[in-house]
Design an enzyme around this catalytic site. Structure first.
Site, short mmCIF file in Angstrom:
data_model
loop_
_atom_site.label_atom_id
_atom_site.label_comp_id
_atom_site.label_asym_id
_atom_site.label_seq_id
_atom_site.Cartn_x
_atom_site.Cartn_y
_atom_site.Cartn_z
N LYS A 287 -0.83 12.60 -4.62
CA LYS A 287 -1.65 13.28 -5.63
C LYS A 287 -2.28 12.23 -6.55
O LYS A 287 -2.58 11.13 -6.09
CB LYS A 287 -0.81 14.33 -6.38
N GLU B 168 -4.09 22.88 -4.72
CA GLU B 168 -4.61 22.40 -6.00
C GLU B 168 -6.13 22.28 -5.95
O GLU B 168 -6.82 22.53 -6.93
CB GLU B 168 -3.96 21.04 -6.34
N HIS C 223 -5.80 21.63 0.19
CA HIS C 223 -4.59 21.70 -0.63
C HIS C 223 -4.79 22.78 -1.69
O HIS C 223 -5.88 22.96 -2.22
CB HIS C 223 -4.32 20.34 -1.29
N ASN D 81 2.07 13.04 -0.03
CA ASN D 81 0.88 13.30 -0.83
C ASN D 81 1.15 12.75 -2.23
O ASN D 81 1.89 13.36 -3.00
CB ASN D 81 0.59 14.81 -0.87
N GLU E 293 2.37 25.27 3.00
CA GLU E 293 2.82 24.99 1.64
C GLU E 293 2.74 26.27 0.81
O GLU E 293 1.67 26.58 0.25
CB GLU E 293 1.94 23.92 0.99
N GLY F 164 6.12 22.01 -6.44
CA GLY F 164 6.52 21.50 -7.74
C GLY F 164 7.47 22.39 -8.52
O GLY F 164 7.74 22.15 -9.70
P1 13P Z 1 5.99 18.93 -4.27
O1 13P Z 1 6.72 18.25 -3.14
O2 13P Z 1 5.95 18.11 -5.53
O3 13P Z 1 6.47 20.32 -4.48
O4 13P Z 1 4.46 19.02 -3.83
C1 13P Z 1 4.16 19.52 -2.58
C2 13P Z 1 2.75 19.28 -2.29
O5 13P Z 1 1.87 19.85 -2.93
C3 13P Z 1 2.41 18.32 -1.25
O6 13P Z 1 1.09 18.43 -0.85
#
Ligand code: 13P
Length: 248
Positions: free
Chosen positions: A9, A94, A92, A7, A164, A170
């Site tokens: 992002k 976010e 997701h 991902n 997740e 993160g």
């Molecule tokens: P990180 O691997 O940066 O923790 O992010 C995970 C994520 O949100 C993947 O969709």
């Protein structure tokens, strides 16, 4: 074969993505299925570059819940397909948090994606507060049941559930292997209860949240887990190639 999803992002311009993909492909050893969920602006380019590599797929990170029309700024399922995406991330954390996507919207997005021939990567996961109050199973049950409401069992072959935990995204923190395995089992139990034992066994479940070059291989081998969803650690081509080549 394990499924390793990247991902990106909101990272990388098309120009940067081109350099990145050329490097990644040159190092990819074809030991897993790699799914590259790139920004919309990189979809066509990514599809063009990975063409001919059967184990590399291109995906999107979001989709409009509407089919077409008066939705300024949105991207439809047909547009994604036409730009080279074979799958899309939905739900997701976010998007749930920043863009207020609820279970109803997520369910609509999944239905429009499947109707148009896109596979879906459905993200679910608990907050730290929910973990600390032992609400992980309840949270996942609600998220999964809402998201999959009204889907037929045969449609589940086009769904991957990405576990997740929000506190792991993160943060550099990951659950213990045994906890990932417990949750993998819980997710399969939820699908078994909503559909059948066969569906619970066959549904693809991946883990995401602070996956990196050091922990990828171990997490990937967890019981009940079919692969990984990688955020930050996918951005460096050398590092991500290492993750792809060791996650078997
Ligand atoms: P990180 O691997 O940066 O923790 O992010 C995970 C994520 O949100 C993947 O969709």
């Amino acid at each position: 074969m394990k499924k390793i999803i990247a991902n990106f992002k909101m990272n990388k311009t098309a120009t940067e993505m081109k350099q990145y993909l050329i490097k990644l492909i040159s190092k990819f050893e074809d030991k897993c299925e790699a799914v590259l969920c790139v920004p919309y602006t990189c979809l066509s380019l990514a599809k063009f570059i990975v063409d001919g590599h059967d184990n590399i797929k291109v995906g999107a990170q979001n989709i409009s819940e509407e089919e077409e029309g008066k939705c300024t700024g949105e991207i439809s399922a047909r547009m994604l397909k036409d730009s080279g995406a074979s799958c899309v991330i939905v739900g997701h954390s976010e998007r749930r948090a920043k863009f207020k996507e609820n279970g109803k919207i997520i369910n609509k997005k999944i239905k429009v994606a499947l109707k148009n021939g896109l596979e879906v990567i459905l993200c679910v996961g608990e907050t730290l507060a929910e973990r600390n109050t032992l609400k992980v199973a309840d949270t996942l049950r609600e998220q999964i049941s809402e998201a999959l409401k009204g889907l037929y069992e045969n449609e589940l072959e086009n769904i991957t559930i990405a576990y997740e935990p929000i506190w792991a995204i993160g943060s550099g923190k990951t659950p213990l292997v045994k906890d990932i395995e417990i949750v993998g089992k819980i997710i399969r139990k939820i699908v078994t209860e909503d559909y059948s034992a066969k569906a619970g066994e066959e549904i693809k479940v991946v883990y995401g949240g602070s996956v990196n070059t050091k922990n990828a291989a171990t997490i990937c081998r967890c019981k009940y887990i079919d692969g990984l969803l990688v955020g930050g650690a996918c951005l460096d081509a050398d590092g991500f190639a290492q993750i792809l080549n060791t996650s078997i």
